[in-house]
Scaffold this motif. Structure first.
Motif, PDB file in Angstrom:
ATOM      1  N   ALA B  78      11.328   9.622  -8.022  1.00  0.00           N
ATOM      2  CA  ALA B  78      10.052   9.647  -7.316  1.00  0.00           C
ATOM      3  C   ALA B  78       9.052   8.895  -8.165  1.00  0.00           C
ATOM      4  CB  ALA B  78       9.569  11.069  -7.105  1.00  0.00           C
ATOM      5  N   MET B  79       8.095   8.261  -7.504  1.00  0.00           N
ATOM      6  CA  MET B  79       7.161   7.435  -8.255  1.00  0.00           C
ATOM      7  C   MET B  79       5.732   7.773  -7.860  1.00  0.00           C
ATOM      8  SD  MET B  79       7.647   3.455  -8.983  1.00  0.00           S
ATOM      9  CE  MET B  79       6.411   2.358  -9.618  1.00  0.00           C
ATOM     10  N   PHE B  81       1.994   6.094  -8.027  1.00  0.00           N
ATOM     11  CA  PHE B  81       1.447   4.755  -8.237  1.00  0.00           C
ATOM     12  C   PHE B  81       0.005   4.810  -8.724  1.00  0.00           C
ATOM     13  CE2 PHE B  81       4.895   4.262  -5.322  1.00  0.00           C
ATOM     14  CZ  PHE B  81       5.462   3.062  -5.654  1.00  0.00           C
ATOM     15  N   GLN B  82      -0.400   3.719  -9.348  1.00  0.00           N
ATOM     16  CA  GLN B  82      -1.762   3.609  -9.874  1.00  0.00           C
ATOM     17  C   GLN B  82      -2.806   3.816  -8.789  1.00  0.00           C
ATOM     18  OE1 GLN B  82      -2.476  -0.103 -11.845  1.00  0.00           O
ATOM     19  NE2 GLN B  82      -4.578   0.435 -12.366  1.00  0.00           N
ATOM     20  N   SER B  83      -2.576   3.188  -7.604  1.00  0.00           N
ATOM     21  CA  SER B  83      -3.551   3.331  -6.521  1.00  0.00           C
ATOM     22  C   SER B  83      -3.227   4.537  -5.645  1.00  0.00           C
ATOM     23  CB  SER B  83      -3.566   2.058  -5.687  1.00  0.00           C
ATOM     24  OG  SER B  83      -2.302   1.877  -5.088  1.00  0.00           O
ATOM     25  N   ALA B  85      -1.275   5.154  -3.520  1.00  0.00           N
ATOM     26  CA  ALA B  85      -0.429   4.735  -2.399  1.00  0.00           C
ATOM     27  C   ALA B  85      -0.218   5.841  -1.380  1.00  0.00           C
ATOM     28  CB  ALA B  85       0.919   4.222  -2.923  1.00  0.00           C
ATOM     29  N   LEU B  86      -1.317   6.507  -0.997  1.00  0.00           N
ATOM     30  CA  LEU B  86      -1.209   7.509   0.071  1.00  0.00           C
ATOM     31  C   LEU B  86      -1.344   6.803   1.408  1.00  0.00           C
ATOM     32  CD1 LEU B  86      -3.471  10.291  -1.435  1.00  0.00           C
ATOM     33  CD2 LEU B  86      -1.000  10.051  -1.590  1.00  0.00           C
ATOM     34  N   TYR B  87      -0.617   7.282   2.416  1.00  0.00           N
ATOM     35  CA  TYR B  87      -0.712   6.681   3.748  1.00  0.00           C
ATOM     36  C   TYR B  87      -2.061   7.073   4.345  1.00  0.00           C
ATOM     37  CZ  TYR B  87       4.262   6.428   2.853  1.00  0.00           C
ATOM     38  OH  TYR B  87       5.474   6.181   2.268  1.00  0.00           O
ATOM     39  N   PRO B  88      -2.942   6.098   4.573  1.00  0.00           N
ATOM     40  CA  PRO B  88      -4.319   6.454   4.939  1.00  0.00           C
ATOM     41  C   PRO B  88      -4.427   7.116   6.314  1.00  0.00           C
ATOM     42  CG  PRO B  88      -3.986   4.078   5.056  1.00  0.00           C
ATOM     43  CD  PRO B  88      -2.757   4.650   4.452  1.00  0.00           C
ATOM     44  N   HIS B  89      -3.437   6.915   7.180  1.00  0.00           N
ATOM     45  CA  HIS B  89      -3.535   7.457   8.537  1.00  0.00           C
ATOM     46  C   HIS B  89      -2.893   8.822   8.665  1.00  0.00           C
ATOM     47  CE1 HIS B  89       0.263   5.416   8.085  1.00  0.00           C
ATOM     48  NE2 HIS B  89       0.738   6.080   9.102  1.00  0.00           N
ATOM     49  N   VAL B  98       6.360  13.092   3.991  1.00  0.00           N
ATOM     50  CA  VAL B  98       7.085  11.863   4.353  1.00  0.00           C
ATOM     51  C   VAL B  98       8.454  11.721   3.685  1.00  0.00           C
ATOM     52  CG1 VAL B  98       7.061   9.343   4.172  1.00  0.00           C
ATOM     53  CG2 VAL B  98       5.105  10.529   5.102  1.00  0.00           C
ATOM     54  N   PRO B  99       8.544  11.849   2.353  1.00  0.00           N
ATOM     55  CA  PRO B  99       9.870  11.651   1.751  1.00  0.00           C
ATOM     56  C   PRO B  99      10.905  12.648   2.289  1.00  0.00           C
ATOM     57  CG  PRO B  99       8.271  12.407   0.124  1.00  0.00           C
ATOM     58  CD  PRO B  99       7.509  12.051   1.343  1.00  0.00           C
ATOM     59  N   ARG B 164       3.601  14.545  -3.450  1.00  0.00           N
ATOM     60  CA  ARG B 164       4.585  13.802  -2.665  1.00  0.00           C
ATOM     61  C   ARG B 164       5.823  13.512  -3.509  1.00  0.00           C
ATOM     62  NH1 ARG B 164       2.786   8.168  -0.120  1.00  0.00           N
ATOM     63  NH2 ARG B 164       2.807   7.577  -2.292  1.00  0.00           N
ATOM     64  N   LEU B 166       6.724  15.407  -6.065  1.00  0.00           N
ATOM     65  CA  LEU B 166       7.264  16.716  -6.447  1.00  0.00           C
ATOM     66  C   LEU B 166       8.251  17.283  -5.435  1.00  0.00           C
ATOM     67  CD1 LEU B 166       6.324  18.296  -8.916  1.00  0.00           C
ATOM     68  CD2 LEU B 166       4.850  19.625  -7.420  1.00  0.00           C
TER      69      LEU B 166
ATOM     70  N   ASP C 187       1.327  -1.327  -3.516  1.00  0.00           N
ATOM     71  CA  ASP C 187       1.813  -0.007  -3.919  1.00  0.00           C
ATOM     72  C   ASP C 187       2.204   0.838  -2.715  1.00  0.00           C
ATOM     73  OD1 ASP C 187       1.538  -0.482  -6.545  1.00  0.00           O
ATOM     74  OD2 ASP C 187      -0.115   0.915  -6.909  1.00  0.00           O
ATOM     75  N   LEU C 188       1.428   0.716  -1.648  1.00  0.00           N
ATOM     76  CA  LEU C 188       1.684   1.543  -0.475  1.00  0.00           C
ATOM     77  C   LEU C 188       3.054   1.216   0.111  1.00  0.00           C
ATOM     78  CD1 LEU C 188       0.241   3.669   1.235  1.00  0.00           C
ATOM     79  CD2 LEU C 188      -0.481   1.847   2.748  1.00  0.00           C
ATOM     80  N   ALA C 191       5.683   2.509  -2.217  1.00  0.00           N
ATOM     81  CA  ALA C 191       5.809   3.959  -2.062  1.00  0.00           C
ATOM     82  C   ALA C 191       6.650   4.271  -0.834  1.00  0.00           C
ATOM     83  CB  ALA C 191       4.429   4.591  -1.939  1.00  0.00           C
ATOM     84  N   MET C 194      10.212   3.760  -1.644  1.00  0.00           N
ATOM     85  CA  MET C 194      10.732   4.872  -2.451  1.00  0.00           C
ATOM     86  C   MET C 194      10.956   6.094  -1.575  1.00  0.00           C
ATOM     87  SD  MET C 194      10.640   3.886  -5.840  1.00  0.00           S
ATOM     88  CE  MET C 194      10.810   5.440  -6.641  1.00  0.00           C
ATOM     89  N   ASP C 195      10.093   6.234  -0.550  1.00  0.00           N
ATOM     90  CA  ASP C 195      10.227   7.386   0.335  1.00  0.00           C
ATOM     91  C   ASP C 195      11.378   7.221   1.319  1.00  0.00           C
ATOM     92  OD1 ASP C 195       8.203   8.738  -0.822  1.00  0.00           O
ATOM     93  OD2 ASP C 195       6.667   8.204   0.627  1.00  0.00           O
ATOM     94  N   VAL C 206       3.799   2.432   8.673  1.00  0.00           N
ATOM     95  CA  VAL C 206       2.781   2.289   7.631  1.00  0.00           C
ATOM     96  C   VAL C 206       1.791   1.175   7.959  1.00  0.00           C
ATOM     97  CG1 VAL C 206       2.366   1.889   5.185  1.00  0.00           C
ATOM     98  CG2 VAL C 206       4.415   3.113   5.912  1.00  0.00           C
ATOM     99  N   PRO C 209      -0.194   1.577  11.680  1.00  0.00           N
ATOM    100  CA  PRO C 209      -1.275   2.573  11.723  1.00  0.00           C
ATOM    101  C   PRO C 209      -2.477   2.193  10.858  1.00  0.00           C
ATOM    102  CG  PRO C 209       0.840   3.633  11.417  1.00  0.00           C
ATOM    103  CD  PRO C 209       1.091   2.167  11.300  1.00  0.00           C
ATOM    104  N   THR C 210      -2.237   1.561   9.717  1.00  0.00           N
ATOM    105  CA  THR C 210      -3.393   1.194   8.892  1.00  0.00           C
ATOM    106  C   THR C 210      -4.137   0.020   9.506  1.00  0.00           C
ATOM    107  OG1 THR C 210      -2.016  -0.229   7.540  1.00  0.00           O
ATOM    108  CG2 THR C 210      -2.386   1.972   6.711  1.00  0.00           C
TER     109      THR C 210
END
Lengths: 325, 381, 297
Positions: B78-79, B81-83, B85-89, B98-99, B164, B166, C187-188, C191, C194-195, C206, C209-210
């Motif tokens: 699992a990673m 990220f610096q930003s 990287a959450l899905y904004p919607h 999600v995972p 996410r 975890l 990154d998104l 991610a 990875m998911d 992804v 929707p954005t």
């Protein structure tokens, strides 16, 4: 949470072995492929087809096809009706573009200066952009109807008033006001008026967007520097800062007015006396209605050359950034 | 839980070598930091481990098995990220889920609307919901589950990103500069929390950062990378006290170590600006000495650094004094206890000495070389 | 804030109101005429709404109806005729089918292509983007003739396919979505990988929707352009009324009918223009953003 791990291991997974870069490259090609095929088929191939057909005498439905070289192009540049086509197209563009651009800019500046009612005017001026041009052309035709139309009726109400000092008006009262669309001296100007009516709201919105991006600090700095009159402010800051917007607005208005068709087809059919015989209408009439494909294709190529020239000029202009930045 | 091994990883883009043969073992459950200045290749190494990029040559093993060419999702990692990287919607709960939905639900079950009607879908979704809630409670974000990422603060987003990672219960966590977008106070707080998480989960953590303070405070071991090479791997103490390379010495520690240019004569004695230092090279000739600010001690005579005070920084607990010393290009920093406040004044001349055991020597190549004290008797000759 | 009287402001309002009168004139003529009886139209009376006095319908009389039977209310008569003299519902339905199909196909083609151009490294990507930029220069209307010939060769004229196919790929749509996707952080996407998402899942779950705001703007741009388009349907649909789009239907109305049909014709024009105008008035900001999208270049 403990059974989560066991579950995720229990599900047999298909393991995909490949370098991620390779996988991405493959996906990229697959995802772009449909667009690629369609761009080629729908946009590039027709240009080539038009180029080839413009040198033939092809007509739809006839099996034989003869090579005529540049004869179609020669016809265009020598035939008087085609000369009228070029004149009508260029005149239409030359009439519409400056009027539409300056009205757009003027409306934008006036609206920006208001304390109240900004969005009210913005909405009204934008309405023609939204409405079907064909429907509105038909309405305009009715409004400009020589006897039933509201325009001439309104003008007639001015007869017998001091307006008759204006010779044109007096002539209208005496001999009847113009037929507008039926008169070769007025038809193109009338269509250009409808064109401006329809398009300047679009330019206004682009200019309003451009105006919001002018930093207000600049105006502060200018007044510190002793710039007092509104005109000086406009000349020193607003106009140069709107440079990129203007380049874009001019280009898009030009390309759109080159493509005028709806009003011509519905109201004048290119007449009277070919005074409104613009290029797109000529392509439609020659190439499709009269099935003179070779000629239509030649006009198409000529038209594309015009449009490309405008776009390339715009890109050059933007890249040079002479006045801007 | 798993070990991670890098075997001679090389990566080049055209002519530029980003990684020049990196070999590294991470033990099971270890917290290892990859630290180095930006552009040193640490993030590339992490992305190769994650399966987001591939190496030009070399091999990566997770739990003893090579994973080269395996899809990122199939590596059981699992990673964060610096930003973030959450899905904004998606809401926080959906983000964390999600995972799990991607793994536990079939393609058909994931379809909108229709999927919910398929057998087994509801049960699995409930199960996922429970897992998400547990993770959220553990991270203290249960009250935020229905919000969208845009409504959260930086620290909260960070927790969601951790959540996410975890819920998947991966064999290892990869963290790519996860704290660099947080404000200073939050960073210190999250530092402790992440280290705590590593201990409570017992999972392997590989943590990439350019901030040596983060690496020092959190890690079991630190790997310092520069210009695509691994310079030194060791515990924070080892790196601080016994840097193997002058670049490691300079990178680790704040304020930075003092680097003093010196000469070694034929007998091995070390001189600074033609003054004897009372030190001798234990092997190869010494080009530079490295002394930590807190290892320098003011003295009345025989100091090997003499300088004039140019700046006094009072931190309350400590006093950092900067001296302009002859023969040293950069100001020499010395840390004094708070009792020294008021006793040191600008433009004073100070003499400094240090315990030879706390002095690091570096040879002409910048590698660590032993330094020993010369007997007092000899120095009087 | 209080607004004091200011000559400058008043003058600006006067100019803008004069402009607004001219801008609104045809809308007024259209709606007002659609409410009036033929007599009122011919004489130019009836004010804004018409007197709405009953009048005897001409067609009804010629068909032998008694005068009493044939009395109708102008407004009702005009709007009923708009639907009975021509299959207006069919036209409107065609308009909806065509505009929605075009938008759906454009999205389906443009979004994956834009994602590939923005976020995936593949051989020929720069050339592919150059192709898109070049195609931006070609107005589809300009190449209508060769397109028409190609469709004719395939026997596809006079079909929904002819109305829709040439618009399935929008170079502008690809360009626009690519510019938007460029702003989505890498990154998104990593991610999502990875998911456990594949590239397709990334696009639909992804990226799309954005990109909703950009897509909505493009939707408005596309729907307005194609609902109002007259040129292309005029070329590929000849005669078959069941395939007419609203502008074609209106044009036929005008072509077929004489002077005293202005009432029903203006009613038709109103019906065709109203959906977009109402939608525009309800969501002005979005519409203005959408229509002026091409200004984002």
């Amino acid at each position: 949470m403990s059974d989560a791990a066991s579950l995720s291991h229990a599900v047999p997974k298909q393991q995909r072995i490949a370098r991620p870069e390779r996988r991405q490259a493959r996906a990229g090609i697959v995802l772009f492929a449909p667009a690629f095929v369609l761009l080629i088929l729908i946009l590039i191939v027709p240009v080539v087809v038009a180029g080839i057909l413009s040198m033939t005498d092809y007509t739809l439905g006839r099996p034989s096809i003869d090579w005529v070289g540049l004869r179609n192009y020669v016809d265009i540049f020598t035939g008087s009706s085609y000369r009228k086509m070029i004149v009508a197209t260029v005149l239409y563009v030359v009439l519409v573009v400056p009027a539409s651009v300056f009205l757009g800019l003027g409306a934008a500046l006036l609206i920006r200066s208001l304390n109240v009612g900004q969005s009210f005017y913005k909405t009204i001026y934008f309405l023609p952009v939204m409405a079907s041009l064909l429907a509105m052309a038909i309405v305009w035709e009715f409004a400009l109807h020589p006897t039933l139309g509201i325009v001439n009726r309104t003008l007639a109400m001015g007869c017998g008033t001091p307006l008759e000092w204006w010779p044109w008006f007096a002539r209208g009262c005496a001999e009847g006001f113009p037929l507008w669309l039926g008169d070769r001296d007025y038809a193109l100007y009338t269509l250009a008026f409808i064109g401006v009516w329809q398009s300047f709201g679009f330019n206004m919105v682009l200019y309003l967007a451009g105006l919001t991006s002018v930093p207000s600090d600049l105006y502060g700095a200018a007044s510190m520097d002793g710039v007092k009159s509104g005109w000086e402010r406009f000349r020193l800051i607003t106009w140069p800062m709107l440079g990129p917007t203007t380049v874009f607005v001019v280009t898009i208005t030009m390309i759109r007015s080159f493509q005028v068709f709806d009003t011509v087809e519905a109201l004048t059919h290119g007449g009277p006396a070919k005074s409104t015989y613009v290029m797109i209408y000529a392509i439609y009439e020659k190439g499709i209605a009269q099935n003179l494909v070779g000629l239509g294709a030649a006009i198409t190529i000529l038209f594309l050359a015009f449009v490309m020239l405008i776009s390339v000029a715009q890109r050059r202009f933007v890249e040079r950034k002479v006045h801007y930045q | 839980m798993a070990t991670i091994q890098f075997r001679d990883i090389r990566k080049s883009f055209g002519d530029t070598d980003v990684l020049k043969g990196v070999g590294l073992d991470v033990a099971d459950g270890e917290f290892l930091s990859l630290v180095g200045p930006s552009g040193c290749g640490k993030s590339t190494l992490l992305r190769i481990l994650a399966g987001l990029e591939s190496q030009t040559s070399g091999s990566v093993m997770i739990g003893g098995k090579p994973v080269d060419g395996l899809h990122a999702a199939d590596r059981d990692l699992a990673m964060v990220f610096q930003s973030y990287a959450l899905y904004p919607h998606l809401t926080v709960a959906e983000n964390i889920a999600v995972p799990l939905t991607m793994r536990r639900l079939s393609r058909a079950q994931r379809l909108p609307l229709v999927g919910r009607l398929l057998p087994g879908c509801k049960a699995t979704r409930t199960e996922i919901g429970t897992t998400v809630r547990e993770a959220a409670e553990m991270l203290d974000i249960a009250h935020l589950l229905d919000r969208k990422p845009g409504q959260l603060s930086g620290g909260q987003r960070q927790r969601v990103a951790v959540g996410r990672a975890l819920v998947r219960e991966p064999s290892a966590f990869l963290l790519d500069e996860p704290l660099s977008n947080l404000d200073a106070k939050m960073r210190v707080h999250m530092r402790a929390e992440i280290a705590q998480l590593n201990r409570s989960l017992g999972a392997t953590f590989v943590y990439v950062t350019h901030d040596q303070a983060e690496a020092m405070t959190m890690s079991d071991r630190i790997a310092v990378m520069m210009e695509g090479e691994l310079l030194q791997v060791g515990t924070p103490d080892a790196l601080y006290d016994h840097p193997q390379d002058i670049r490691v010495a300079q990178f680790i520690g704040s304020p930075a170590i003092n680097i003093l240019p010196v000469d070694t004569d034929a007998s091995g004695a070390i001189h600074m600006c033609d003054m004897a230092t009372g030190l001798r090279a234990g092997g190869t000739p010494i080009e530079h000495l490295g002394v930590r600010p807190e290892a320098l001690i003011p003295c009345d005579e025989d100091g090997f650094v003499v300088g004039r005070v140019r700046l006094i920084e009072n931190l309350g607990s400590d006093l950092f004094v900067q001296l302009d010393a002859a023969g040293v290009p950069l100001p020499v920093t010395v840390r004094l206890p708070s009792e020294a406040r008021g006793r040191v004044k600008l433009r004073d001349v100070m003499q400094l000495t240090a315990d030879p055991a706390r002095i690091c020597g570096f040879d002409v190549a910048g590698k660590a070389a032993p330094v020993v004290a010369i007997e007092k008797v000899a120095s009087h000759v | 804030m209080t607004y004091r009287f200011s000559t400058r402001q008043t003058l600006a309002h006067v100019v803008l109101i004069l402009g607004a009168v001219i801008v609104l004139l045809p809308f007024y003529v259209m709606i007002s005429t659609s409410l009036k009886s033929p007599a009122e139209i011919a004489t130019g009376t009836g004010g804004v709404f018409g007197s709405q006095a009953l009048f005897a319908d001409q067609t009804c009389l010629t068909l032998g109806g008694s005068k009493a039977d044939c009395l109708v209310r102008p407004v009702l008569d005009n709007y009923t005729k708009a639907f009975t003299e021509a299959p207006m519902w069919r036209y409107l339905l065609n308009g909806v089918i065509v505009t929605l199909s075009i938008f759906a196909l454009q999205t389906l083609v443009a979004v994956p292509a834009a994602y590939a151009l923005a976020k995936l490294r593949f051989w020929g990507r720069d050339a592919a983007f150059a192709l898109v930029l070049f195609c931006l220069l070609i107005p589809v209307h300009a190449i209508a003739l060769p397109l028409y010939l190609m469709l004719a060769k395939l026997g596809l004229t006079n079909s929904y396919a002819a109305l829709i196919l040439p618009w399935t790929v929008s170079a502008f749509g690809i360009f626009l979505m690519r510019q938007f996707f460029m702003t989505v952080p890498d990154d998104l996407i990593d991610a999502a990988r990875m998911d456990g998402m594949g590239e397709f899942a990334i696009i639909w779950r992804v990226m799309l929707p954005t990109a909703i705001p950009a897509l909505l703007a493009f939707a408005i741009f596309s729907v307005v352009a194609h609902w109002n388009d007259y040129f292309w349907p005029r070329i590929v649909i000849t005669g078959d009324r069941s395939l007419f789009t609203p502008p074609l239907g209106l044009r036929e109305f005008k072509g077929d009918l004489g002077g005293d049909f202005y009432g029903p014709m203006m009613a038709s024009a109103t019906i065709i223009a109203v959906p977009l105008v109402v939608a525009f008035l309800l969501a002005q900001r979005r519409f203005i953003d959408g229509i002026t999208l091409s200004g984002m270049k």
